[in-house]
Every structure is written in C-alpha cells, then in structure tokens.
Design a protein around this motif. Structure first.
Motif, mmCIF file in Angstrom:
data_model
loop_
_atom_site.group_PDB
_atom_site.id
_atom_site.type_symbol
_atom_site.label_atom_id
_atom_site.label_comp_id
_atom_site.label_asym_id
_atom_site.label_seq_id
_atom_site.Cartn_x
_atom_site.Cartn_y
_atom_site.Cartn_z
ATOM 1 N N ASP A 70 -45.279 45.214 75.186
ATOM 2 C CA ASP A 70 -44.813 44.493 73.997
ATOM 3 C C ASP A 70 -45.210 45.327 72.801
ATOM 4 O OD1 ASP A 70 -43.958 42.339 75.578
ATOM 5 O OD2 ASP A 70 -45.946 41.411 75.493
ATOM 6 N N VAL A 71 -44.260 45.557 71.889
ATOM 7 C CA VAL A 71 -44.510 46.422 70.740
ATOM 8 C C VAL A 71 -44.161 45.688 69.457
ATOM 9 C CG1 VAL A 71 -44.029 48.673 69.692
ATOM 10 C CG2 VAL A 71 -43.861 48.406 72.177
ATOM 11 N N LYS A 72 -45.101 45.680 68.525
ATOM 12 C CA LYS A 72 -44.852 45.134 67.187
ATOM 13 C C LYS A 72 -44.616 46.331 66.274
ATOM 14 C CE LYS A 72 -46.930 41.463 65.887
ATOM 15 N NZ LYS A 72 -47.750 40.367 65.416
ATOM 16 N N VAL A 73 -43.484 46.316 65.557
ATOM 17 C CA VAL A 73 -43.138 47.444 64.700
ATOM 18 C C VAL A 73 -42.777 46.978 63.293
ATOM 19 C CG1 VAL A 73 -42.288 48.826 66.643
ATOM 20 C CG2 VAL A 73 -40.686 47.454 65.334
ATOM 21 N N THR A 74 -42.779 47.913 62.375
ATOM 22 C CA THR A 74 -42.306 47.668 61.021
ATOM 23 C C THR A 74 -40.878 48.194 60.946
ATOM 24 O OG1 THR A 74 -44.524 48.007 60.138
ATOM 25 C CG2 THR A 74 -42.695 48.145 58.571
ATOM 26 N N PRO A 75 -39.898 47.315 60.760
ATOM 27 C CA PRO A 75 -38.513 47.805 60.665
ATOM 28 C C PRO A 75 -38.317 48.587 59.371
ATOM 29 C CG PRO A 75 -38.607 45.450 60.264
ATOM 30 C CD PRO A 75 -39.997 45.874 60.628
ATOM 31 N N GLU A 124 -50.769 58.329 73.472
ATOM 32 C CA GLU A 124 -50.356 59.605 72.886
ATOM 33 C C GLU A 124 -48.933 59.617 72.344
ATOM 34 O OE1 GLU A 124 -51.148 62.718 75.684
ATOM 35 O OE2 GLU A 124 -53.269 62.186 75.824
ATOM 36 N N LYS A 125 -48.069 58.788 72.887
ATOM 37 C CA LYS A 125 -46.668 58.827 72.462
ATOM 38 C C LYS A 125 -46.251 57.575 71.689
ATOM 39 C CE LYS A 125 -45.153 61.874 76.194
ATOM 40 N NZ LYS A 125 -44.271 61.994 77.369
ATOM 41 N N LEU A 126 -46.452 56.415 72.293
ATOM 42 C CA LEU A 126 -45.932 55.179 71.707
ATOM 43 C C LEU A 126 -46.718 54.739 70.470
ATOM 44 C CD1 LEU A 126 -43.806 52.973 71.983
ATOM 45 C CD2 LEU A 126 -45.371 51.757 73.502
ATOM 46 N N SER A 127 -48.015 54.611 70.592
ATOM 47 C CA SER A 127 -48.816 54.079 69.481
ATOM 48 C C SER A 127 -48.923 55.043 68.304
ATOM 49 C CB SER A 127 -50.202 53.667 69.962
ATOM 50 O OG SER A 127 -50.904 54.795 70.424
ATOM 51 N N THR A 128 -48.569 56.299 68.499
ATOM 52 C CA THR A 128 -48.646 57.267 67.402
ATOM 53 C C THR A 128 -47.402 57.261 66.514
ATOM 54 O OG1 THR A 128 -47.775 59.054 68.783
ATOM 55 C CG2 THR A 128 -50.178 58.793 68.704
ATOM 56 N N LEU A 129 -46.360 56.541 66.911
ATOM 57 C CA LEU A 129 -45.154 56.461 66.084
ATOM 58 C C LEU A 129 -45.472 55.699 64.798
ATOM 59 C CD1 LEU A 129 -42.465 55.635 68.801
ATOM 60 C CD2 LEU A 129 -42.914 57.848 67.734
ATOM 61 N N ASP A 130 -44.949 56.179 63.684
ATOM 62 C CA ASP A 130 -45.256 55.602 62.369
ATOM 63 C C ASP A 130 -44.986 54.106 62.277
ATOM 64 O OD1 ASP A 130 -46.107 58.010 61.379
ATOM 65 O OD2 ASP A 130 -44.151 58.544 60.532
ATOM 66 N N SER A 131 -43.886 53.640 62.843
ATOM 67 C CA SER A 131 -43.489 52.237 62.696
ATOM 68 C C SER A 131 -44.252 51.286 63.617
ATOM 69 C CB SER A 131 -41.990 52.085 62.962
ATOM 70 O OG SER A 131 -41.261 52.827 62.015
#
Length: 165
Positions: A70-75, A124-131
């Motif tokens: 489950d990923v919470k992001v900033t659109p 290393e990949k998912l959580s490092t994305l800016d959003s």
C-alpha cells in the motif's frame, strides 16, 4: 463494440485457450469471422494478452515471494497520480498496480526471490520516489483463490458441503 464482440470477450476471459471453432459454435458465427474479431480486438488493444494460471506449489520450481504494498503518495498538479504510477509500474518487479480509494492511494503487487528482495525494492526504489509519503507491505503467505480459480484442491474426494439438522 458490438454485441458479438462483447460475448466473445466474456467467453475468452473465462477460458483463453478455447479454439476458434468452439467459439464459433457457441456464438453461432463462422470461425473465420471469429478469427477476424479476435485479430481486430488484439489490434485495438482490447485484448492485451493471454496467460496461464499456474499453481507453482505443485512444481519443482522455486516459488517467488509475492507482496502487496500500500502506497500513500502526493499527487502532482495537472497529472494527479498518473506520473508517479508510471514511474512505479516501470520497475520489473511490479506485476500489478492499482489506484485505490481509502487510506492508501496505490496498491502495488510485486514478486521477488526472497523477502529481502522485496525489502530492498521498497527501501531502495519505491520509498525513494519524491511523491511517495509512506508504504505498508503485506506478504502473501498462501494462495487460496485467484481469478476465480481455487488452488490446492484435488479433483478426487467428496467435496460436498456437510449438512446437519
């Protein structure tokens, strides 16, 4: 899209290996017309592919580890969730990605060789994305049913429901 194409799609969605002759009989349509419809649906990207559902636990091939994240992001303004979703689905580990309602925005299904592969992907990949604001990882322990198919059920034996007064 016409009614015959809708019926054809419903049939092959349940059993993608049906022969054109069988589909023709079921839809009361000539086999060459069925072949043309299938080709047209493929060309129009309505049919995206055909796949087999395999119970890997019954093979001697090492099973992979599957996780739902489950990923919470900033659109982002103007593109919403699409831009971050595209960045995520381009990773080879990602098998499925969905925009969700509720607490989390995206649901990512990934496969790896081990739990540490999954952990490495997340850190290393998912959580490092800016959003990406936060993630919650759930590991699949056992598959009971997928796409309407029940796993681990032997054909032999009495599977009737017990009814008591």
């Amino acid at each position: 899209m016409n009614e015959k194409e809708r019926e054809l799609l419903s049939l092959i969605e349940k059993e993608g290996r049906m022969k054109e002759e069988s589909l023709a009989k079921m839809l009361d349509t000539p086999a060459d017309e069925i072949a043309a419809m299938l080709k047209s649906l493929e060309n129009r990207k309505v049919i995206l592919g055909y796949s087999a559902l395999i119970d890997w636990s019954k093979t001697d091939i090492a099973e992979t580890v599957t996780a739902m994240i489950d990923v919470k992001v900033t659109p982002k303004r103007g593109v919403g969730f699409d831009e971050v979703a595209e960045r995520i689905y381009r990773f080879k580990e990602v098998k499925a990605l969905y925009l969700m309602s509720g607490t989390y925005d995206l649901s990512v299904s990934i496969e790896g060789r081990s739990m540490s592969d999954i952990a490495q992907f997340v850190s290393e990949k998912l959580s490092t994305l800016d959003s990406v604001i936060s993630t919650t990882t759930h590991f699949q322990l056992k598959k009971y049913k997928h796409d309407g198919v029940i796993f681990g059920q032997d054909e032999e034996g009495d599977h009737r429901m017990v009814v008591s007064p």
